[in-house]
Each structure stands twice: as C-alpha cells, then as structure tokens.
Motif scaffolding. Structure first.
Motif, PDB file in Angstrom:
ATOM      1  N   MET A  86      27.400  25.160  14.250  1.00  9.11           N
ATOM      2  CA  MET A  86      28.477  25.853  14.399  1.00  9.11           C
ATOM      3  C   MET A  86      29.815  25.566  13.881  1.00  9.11           C
ATOM      4  SD  MET A  86      26.669  27.879  16.794  1.00  9.11           S
ATOM      5  CE  MET A  86      27.532  28.778  17.777  1.00  9.11           C
ATOM      6  N   PHE A 131      33.827  26.720  14.302  1.00  8.78           N
ATOM      7  CA  PHE A 131      34.913  27.776  15.126  1.00  8.78           C
ATOM      8  C   PHE A 131      36.151  27.568  14.680  1.00  8.78           C
ATOM      9  CE2 PHE A 131      31.785  28.399  18.791  1.00  8.78           C
ATOM     10  CZ  PHE A 131      31.088  27.191  18.666  1.00  8.78           C
ATOM     11  N   TYR A 167      40.354  27.790  15.844  1.00  4.93           N
ATOM     12  CA  TYR A 167      41.124  27.635  16.944  1.00  4.93           C
ATOM     13  C   TYR A 167      42.666  28.320  16.591  1.00  4.93           C
ATOM     14  CZ  TYR A 167      37.573  26.069  20.184  1.00  4.93           C
ATOM     15  OH  TYR A 167      36.293  25.899  20.916  1.00  4.93           O
ATOM     16  N   LEU A 188      40.692  29.915  21.295  1.00  2.00           N
ATOM     17  CA  LEU A 188      39.406  30.200  20.331  1.00  2.00           C
ATOM     18  C   LEU A 188      39.763  31.650  19.648  1.00  2.00           C
ATOM     19  CD1 LEU A 188      36.644  29.379  19.136  1.00  2.00           C
ATOM     20  CD2 LEU A 188      35.663  30.805  21.046  1.00  2.00           C
ATOM     21  N   THR A 195      34.044  32.478  16.106  1.00  5.05           N
ATOM     22  CA  THR A 195      33.182  31.680  15.620  1.00  5.05           C
ATOM     23  C   THR A 195      32.728  32.261  14.259  1.00  5.05           C
ATOM     24  OG1 THR A 195      32.090  31.715  18.045  1.00  5.05           O
ATOM     25  CG2 THR A 195      30.589  31.079  16.300  1.00  5.05           C
ATOM     26  N   GLU A 211      36.845  36.612  19.420  1.00  2.00           N
ATOM     27  CA  GLU A 211      37.590  36.761  20.653  1.00  2.00           C
ATOM     28  C   GLU A 211      38.304  37.816  20.887  1.00  2.00           C
ATOM     29  OE1 GLU A 211      35.842  34.706  23.093  1.00  2.00           O
ATOM     30  OE2 GLU A 211      34.746  34.438  21.202  1.00  2.00           O
ATOM     31  N   GLN A 217      30.142  21.792  15.411  1.00  4.92           N
ATOM     32  CA  GLN A 217      29.156  21.683  16.486  1.00  4.92           C
ATOM     33  C   GLN A 217      27.641  21.488  15.943  1.00  4.92           C
ATOM     34  OE1 GLN A 217      29.828  24.099  19.802  1.00  4.92           O
ATOM     35  NE2 GLN A 217      27.814  23.824  20.656  1.00  4.92           N
ATOM     36  N   GLU A 223      26.146  20.515  22.326  1.00  8.33           N
ATOM     37  CA  GLU A 223      27.249  21.185  22.662  1.00  8.33           C
ATOM     38  C   GLU A 223      28.552  20.631  22.259  1.00  8.33           C
ATOM     39  OE1 GLU A 223      24.295  20.992  26.133  1.00  8.33           O
ATOM     40  OE2 GLU A 223      25.148  19.456  24.785  1.00  8.33           O
ATOM     41  N   THR A 224      28.407  19.231  21.922  1.00  6.72           N
ATOM     42  CA  THR A 224      30.016  18.708  21.564  1.00  6.72           C
ATOM     43  C   THR A 224      30.740  19.164  20.278  1.00  6.72           C
ATOM     44  OG1 THR A 224      28.920  16.571  22.362  1.00  6.72           O
ATOM     45  CG2 THR A 224      30.966  16.436  21.363  1.00  6.72           C
ATOM     46  N   GLN A 225      31.763  19.682  20.492  1.00  7.69           N
ATOM     47  CA  GLN A 225      32.677  20.096  19.273  1.00  7.69           C
ATOM     48  C   GLN A 225      33.620  18.940  18.864  1.00  7.69           C
ATOM     49  OE1 GLN A 225      34.599  23.849  19.577  1.00  7.69           O
ATOM     50  NE2 GLN A 225      32.721  24.664  20.641  1.00  7.69           N
ATOM     51  N   TYR A 245      29.004  22.126  31.059  1.00  2.00           N
ATOM     52  CA  TYR A 245      29.382  21.032  30.261  1.00  2.00           C
ATOM     53  C   TYR A 245      30.872  20.763  30.046  1.00  2.00           C
ATOM     54  CZ  TYR A 245      29.346  18.422  25.799  1.00  2.00           C
ATOM     55  OH  TYR A 245      29.363  17.606  24.938  1.00  2.00           O
ATOM     56  N   ILE A 273      34.128  18.602  28.516  1.00  2.25           N
ATOM     57  CA  ILE A 273      34.702  17.441  27.504  1.00  2.25           C
ATOM     58  C   ILE A 273      36.172  17.198  27.931  1.00  2.25           C
ATOM     59  CG2 ILE A 273      34.889  17.146  25.044  1.00  2.25           C
ATOM     60  CD1 ILE A 273      32.831  19.005  24.298  1.00  2.25           C
ATOM     61  N   ASP A 298      32.534  13.153  27.400  1.00  2.00           N
ATOM     62  CA  ASP A 298      31.838  14.501  27.976  1.00  2.00           C
ATOM     63  C   ASP A 298      30.949  14.337  28.995  1.00  2.00           C
ATOM     64  OD1 ASP A 298      28.857  15.048  25.467  1.00  2.00           O
ATOM     65  OD2 ASP A 298      29.537  13.346  26.704  1.00  2.00           O
ATOM     66  N   ARG A 331      27.876  16.386  31.827  1.00  2.00           N
ATOM     67  CA  ARG A 331      27.005  17.610  31.823  1.00  2.00           C
ATOM     68  C   ARG A 331      27.014  17.904  33.472  1.00  2.00           C
ATOM     69  NH1 ARG A 331      24.517  18.843  27.484  1.00  2.00           N
ATOM     70  NH2 ARG A 331      24.026  17.068  25.852  1.00  2.00           N
ATOM     71  N   MET A 384      32.533  24.260  29.126  1.00  2.00           N
ATOM     72  CA  MET A 384      31.625  25.427  28.469  1.00  2.00           C
ATOM     73  C   MET A 384      30.529  25.726  29.536  1.00  2.00           C
ATOM     74  SD  MET A 384      28.984  24.502  25.425  1.00  2.00           S
ATOM     75  CE  MET A 384      30.603  24.110  24.138  1.00  2.00           C
ATOM     76  N   TYR A 444      28.249  28.632  23.075  1.00  2.00           N
ATOM     77  CA  TYR A 444      28.912  27.510  23.178  1.00  2.00           C
ATOM     78  C   TYR A 444      30.598  27.465  22.920  1.00  2.00           C
ATOM     79  CZ  TYR A 444      24.039  26.021  22.262  1.00  2.00           C
ATOM     80  OH  TYR A 444      22.575  25.649  22.143  1.00  2.00           O
ATOM     81  N   LYS A 445      30.968  28.463  23.669  1.00  7.78           N
ATOM     82  CA  LYS A 445      32.477  28.521  23.480  1.00  7.78           C
ATOM     83  C   LYS A 445      32.999  27.620  24.486  1.00  7.78           C
ATOM     84  CE  LYS A 445      31.868  33.611  22.587  1.00  7.78           C
ATOM     85  NZ  LYS A 445      32.488  34.756  23.003  1.00  7.78           N
ATOM     86  N   LEU A 446      33.935  26.913  23.865  1.00  2.00           N
ATOM     87  CA  LEU A 446      34.878  25.981  24.852  1.00  2.00           C
ATOM     88  C   LEU A 446      36.290  26.879  25.327  1.00  2.00           C
ATOM     89  CD1 LEU A 446      34.877  22.552  23.060  1.00  2.00           C
ATOM     90  CD2 LEU A 446      33.899  23.022  25.227  1.00  2.00           C
TER      91      LEU A 446
END
Lengths: 117, 113
Positions: free
Chosen positions: A31, A33, A35, A45, A48, A58, A96, A104-106, B32, B34, B49, B51, B93, B99-101
């Motif tokens: 992924m 993104f 911003y 955001l 994507t 968005e 990601q 999930e970590t970006q 989730y 961060i 991070d 969960r 998230m 997966y949008k923050l």
C-alpha cells in the motif's frame, strides 16, 4: 522499516502551474498513500495509490486536482494541478505492508514542502 | 467523519522528567493505534503501536496505554530528553477501513534543559 524518499524536498511555484512529486521506496510495498499537512496542522489523507489502477480519493479530493500514478510496487507520483496559494502545504507519502513487518503499520517519507505564490 | 483529538496542544517539561501525552478517539470501531513523532522539517516517525486487544505496550523509554472503555490513548516518555522535543500525533485505524489512518491534532512537546 523501509527507506522512503521524496522529490523534490521543497519547491516554490507560481499559481496556475502544476508540480509532480515523486515517492520512491527501497523495497516492494503493498500500500502507498498520499497525505497533505497544511501549516501547523495535522495530516489529512488525500488518496490511496493503487498499483495498476486508479487511485482511491478521500472526500474533498479529486483526481483532476491531484492525479496520482503508481506504476509498480516501489514508486508513486502525486501531481498538484493548477496550483493556488491554498495548496501551500507539506505533501507526504506513506507506505504499508513492508515484507516482514506488521501489516497495518505505515511509514512516512520526509515530505515535500510546497509554497505557491 | 469521526475524529481523533488531543487534550493538550502543548506540553513543556524539564529534561529528565517523564512526559505523558494524551489522545481521545471517538470511533469505537478503531482497533489499531499508532503514535508518531514529527520533528521540524521532517516526516512523521513511527514510535510505537498498539492493537485493541491490548491495554499496554512498552518500547524503549516509551509506553502506550489504551483504555477502550473511555476511548483514550496515552504516550508516556520516560526520562525525557531534549531530542524528544517534537510534535506527537496519535493515529487510529478502523477495521474494514482499507488501512486508512485518521490523525489527531498533535501535541507540541518542548523539553527544557
């Protein structure tokens, strides 16, 4: 984490012109993104960047203003079109799903600082 | 849409003290979270991070606490150093969000020597 670079790091542009920002990652990611961070504000955001298909935007952001490309798993571009002073912001790419990392970590690039006169 | 907010926009501490940065979130579907650190002129840097199936997670000098009952998140920094001076953002998230923050407003931490 991955090494993420952006070009240019900063630019000063005239209104009505367009600027294309590049984001390059040193490893394949699932992924990507884009911003926007307006002066003194948080991150919002834009879209994507989907590999091989149109980006998902968005609310408040449209393809004509912010066309995005993602030709492969390590590279993406964001164009800010027909710029106005209100477009002055920091533009950040994030990635990601780096191999071996939490899904999930970006992680973010260093940003492109844009000033429109 | 729902947003993530912070209680304190600025925090000033003495070097060596512990810092606590708070964050309230409103989306009960968020699972989730961060914390990021953003130094002047740089992009956000991942710190830690957590969960939603956890209530505490520790890293090097940092601890994140999650209270799902009151939708509250905090970042604790032990023995704060001048290099910790930055803006700190929490981000959430939600499952099924592609997966949008969503980012909070940010807290500026200033460490006085």
């Amino acid at each position: 984490s991955a090494v993420i670079s952006q070009k240019p790091s900063r630019d000063i542009c005239q209104r009505g012109t367009s600027l294309t920002i590049q984001c390059q990652v040193d490893s394949q990611v699932t992924m990507m993104f884009w911003y926007r961070q307006q002066p003194g504000q948080s991150l919002t955001l834009i879209a994507t960047a989907n590999q091989g298909s149109e980006a998902t935007y968005e609310s408040g952001f449209v393809i004509d203003k912010f066309p995005i490309s993602r030709p492969n798993l390590t590279f993406s571009t964001l164009t800010v079109s027909n710029m106005s002073p209100e477009d002055s912001s920091i533009y950040l790419c994030s990635v990601q799903r780096i191999a071996g990392g939490p899904k999930e970590t970006q992680y973010f690039g260093p940003g492109t600082r844009l000033l429109v006169l | 849409g729902e947003s993530v907010g912070l209680h304190l926009p600025t925090l000033s501490v003495q070097e060596g003290d512990n810092s606590i940065i708070n964050c309230a979130y409103s989306n009960s579907a968020s699972d989730y979270f961060i914390w990021y650190k953003q130094e002047s002129g740089k992009g956000p840097q991942f710190i830690i991070d957590i969960r939603s199936n956890m209530d505490k997670r520790q890293g090097q000098r940092v601890t994140v606490l999650l209270n799902k009952t009151v939708k509250h998140l905090s970042l604790q920094i032990a023995a704060t150093q001048p290099g910790d001076s930055a803006v700190y953002f929490c981000a959430e998230m939600a499952g099924g969000s592609n997966y949008k923050l969503t980012f909070g407003k940010g807290t500026l931490l200033t460490v006085n020597p």
